[in-house]
Write an enzyme that holds these catalytic residues in place. Structure first.
Site, PDB file in Angstrom:
ATOM      1  N   HIS A   1     -19.922 -41.129  21.846  1.00 46.04           N
ATOM      2  CA  HIS A   1     -20.182 -42.561  21.922  1.00 46.04           C
ATOM      3  C   HIS A   1     -18.927 -43.271  22.387  1.00 46.04           C
ATOM      4  O   HIS A   1     -18.105 -43.700  21.590  1.00 46.04           O
ATOM      5  CB  HIS A   1     -20.660 -43.096  20.566  1.00 46.04           C
ATOM      6  N   PHE A   2     -18.802 -43.323  23.685  1.00 40.65           N
ATOM      7  CA  PHE A   2     -17.670 -43.947  24.379  1.00 40.65           C
ATOM      8  C   PHE A   2     -16.338 -43.271  24.015  1.00 40.65           C
ATOM      9  O   PHE A   2     -15.467 -43.888  23.401  1.00 40.65           O
ATOM     10  CB  PHE A   2     -17.587 -45.442  24.081  1.00 40.65           C
TER      11      PHE A   2
END
Length: 142
Positions: free
Chosen positions: A48-49
């Site tokens: 996630h990023f």
């Protein structure tokens, strides 16, 4: 106060999906306050990023829901499982990043039989990071 060992005797969740590290205040049938320490070691940060790690909003709401489950169990619903029925009015006001400490606050808005309605806020320092209303059903564990 309920520490992580007490939480693990209450909730069926385990790493990496246990989202409450400590319960710091509980008023049976009414409200609870807990803590989620956010660290870079959380497995969701890998995807996630990765170059800009942000805790997924759905996991913040899950942390609120787990605290709600603890409140329900501590309020006499022991030996049961709490299932989401609805999530409403979810808002995400600021990113939650590694190093943050989420302060989770939930309140019982309504309960009827085995259906409970909650309001919740997740805060970092004094700023609201997320808030939601949700309904859950307490069911017998099989």
């Amino acid at each position: 106060m309920i520490d992580i060992l007490g939480i693990k005797t209450t909730l069926p969740h385990r790493y990496p999906f246990l989202m409450v590290d400590r319960v710091i205040e509980i008023v049976n049938g009414e409200s609870a306050r807990g803590i989620k320490n956010v660290t870079i070691n959380e497995p969701f940060f890998q995807g996630h990023f990765p170059d800009n790690p942000v805790m997924p909003g759905v996991l913040i709401v899950e942390a609120l829901a787990q605290l709600s489950g603890i409140l329900a169990f501590q309020s006499g619903m022991k030996g049961n499982t709490v299932y989401f029925m609805s999530i409403e009015k979810a808002k995400f006001r600021r990113p939650v990043v590694p190093g943050d400490q989420l302060i989770l606050d939930i309140k019982v808005a309504h309960k009827r039989g085995n259906v409970w309605r909650f309001t919740g806020k997740a805060m970092v320092e004094e700023a609201v990071a997320s808030e939601a209303e949700f309904t859950a059903m307490v069911a017998q564990r099989e």
